[in-house]
Write an enzyme that holds these catalytic residues in place. Structure first.
Site, PDB file in Angstrom:
ATOM      1  N   TRP A  20      27.287 -16.982  53.962  1.00 31.17           N
ATOM      2  CA  TRP A  20      28.686 -17.019  53.859  1.00 31.17           C
ATOM      3  C   TRP A  20      29.407 -15.837  54.318  1.00 31.17           C
ATOM      4  CZ3 TRP A  20      31.370 -21.175  51.943  1.00 31.17           C
ATOM      5  CH2 TRP A  20      32.800 -20.894  51.737  1.00 31.17           C
ATOM      6  N   HIS A  50      24.022 -17.381  46.689  1.00 29.37           N
ATOM      7  CA  HIS A  50      24.563 -18.509  47.124  1.00 29.37           C
ATOM      8  C   HIS A  50      23.962 -18.593  48.682  1.00 29.37           C
ATOM      9  CE1 HIS A  50      26.954 -19.184  43.933  1.00 29.37           C
ATOM     10  NE2 HIS A  50      26.940 -17.913  43.730  1.00 29.37           N
ATOM     11  N   HIS A  54      21.503 -24.185  47.479  1.00 30.10           N
ATOM     12  CA  HIS A  54      21.612 -23.314  46.357  1.00 30.10           C
ATOM     13  C   HIS A  54      22.622 -24.333  45.505  1.00 30.10           C
ATOM     14  CE1 HIS A  54      25.339 -22.210  48.367  1.00 30.10           C
ATOM     15  NE2 HIS A  54      26.067 -22.105  47.338  1.00 30.10           N
ATOM     16  N   ASP A  56      25.829 -24.055  42.248  1.00 31.40           N
ATOM     17  CA  ASP A  56      26.864 -23.117  41.663  1.00 31.40           C
ATOM     18  C   ASP A  56      26.774 -23.202  40.317  1.00 31.40           C
ATOM     19  OD1 ASP A  56      27.546 -22.566  44.307  1.00 31.40           O
ATOM     20  OD2 ASP A  56      29.574 -23.542  44.051  1.00 31.40           O
ATOM     21  N   HIS A  60      30.254 -19.349  38.265  1.00 34.07           N
ATOM     22  CA  HIS A  60      30.760 -18.980  39.547  1.00 34.07           C
ATOM     23  C   HIS A  60      32.145 -18.653  39.867  1.00 34.07           C
ATOM     24  CE1 HIS A  60      30.461 -18.238  43.923  1.00 34.07           C
ATOM     25  NE2 HIS A  60      30.806 -19.546  44.268  1.00 34.07           N
ATOM     26  N   HIS A 161      35.921 -27.327  43.269  1.00 37.87           N
ATOM     27  CA  HIS A 161      34.898 -26.738  42.275  1.00 37.87           C
ATOM     28  C   HIS A 161      35.418 -26.796  40.681  1.00 37.87           C
ATOM     29  CE1 HIS A 161      33.422 -24.262  45.707  1.00 37.87           C
ATOM     30  NE2 HIS A 161      32.296 -24.005  44.673  1.00 37.87           N
ATOM     31  N   GLU A 173      24.870 -27.325  47.089  1.00 38.19           N
ATOM     32  CA  GLU A 173      25.334 -26.822  48.222  1.00 38.19           C
ATOM     33  C   GLU A 173      24.133 -26.433  49.301  1.00 38.19           C
ATOM     34  OE1 GLU A 173      29.644 -25.358  47.002  1.00 38.19           O
ATOM     35  OE2 GLU A 173      28.004 -23.923  46.979  1.00 38.19           O
TER      36      GLU A 173
END
EC number: 3.5.1.9
Length: 210
Positions: A20, A50, A54, A56, A60, A161, A173
């Site tokens: 990310w 992440h 992974h 969440d 998070h 989310h 994800e």
């Protein structure tokens, strides 16, 4: 009947993998070599929680949400259905209503034909705010996507989310569904038992249900 082989749907953790934007890159190295210790190699790695494939944890994006060590592992083991929604820019009730999701507890969505894991995608499929209520109606407890997130890179409200979490749907994800045919599978995607964590890398695998 002989069981079919497991299919690895995890991203390999490599020193050149995409992460990310702005997040901690993955690095692995040997802290000590067998030559140095006289007996063994000892490795170490640094990563974001992440990175790659992974889960969440609700913590998070919710200060009062469950942390990784508080999650029910049964959410991440069991029957799953892979559905191909390639080409959709957004996914919600409208896009998923045509599919038969009766009895599905874990839904894995194939949103693309694959991507270069060495580069973070400029654009990926995200989810509508109505995704949570729809999946709750269907009885889905886990949503998996091959995209880096269920929300856009620049989202500050994290609508998808929160929609999922508010309706009891957990998030997986960055799975890799290239070459995986739509259908029913057994899924194992267990997070590490990291005390107090907001997420965890997983080794996600599928086995076709005969």
């Amino acid at each position: 009947m002989k069981n079919k082989p497991w299919i690895d749907i995890s991203q390999p953790l490599t020193n050149d993998m995409a992460v990310w934007p702005g997040d901690t890159p993955f690095t692995f190295k040997l802290s000590f070599t067998k030559e140095q210790t006289g007996s063994v190699n000892i490795g170490q790695f640094t990563t974001s929680a992440h990175t790659g494939t992974h889960i969440d944890a609700p913590y998070h994006f919710d200060e009062n949400g469950e942390k990784v060590h508080e999650l029910d592992v049964n959410i991440y083991i069991g029957g799953a259905r892979v559905v191909d929604v390639t080409g959709c820019e957004m996914i919600g009730r409208e896009e998923l209503e045509p599919f038969n999701l009766d009895g599905v507890k874990r839904l894995l969505l194939k949103t693309s034909d694959g991507r270069d894991l060495g580069h973070f995608p400029e654009k990926f499929t995200i989810f509508r705010e109505n995704i949570g209520p729809f999946l709750k109606e269907k009885g889905v407890r886990l949503l998996g996507t091959d995209a880096p997130s269920v929300d856009a890179v620049d989202s500050k409200t994290m609508d998808a989310h929160h929609s999922l979490n508010d309706n009891g749907v957990y998030i997986l994800e960055n799975i890799v569904l290239t070459g995986v045919e739509p259908g029913d599978y057994e899924l194992i995607a267990l997070p590490l038992a990291i005390e107090g964590a907001d997420g965890s890398p997983v080794r996600a695998v599928l086995r076709p249900i005969a």
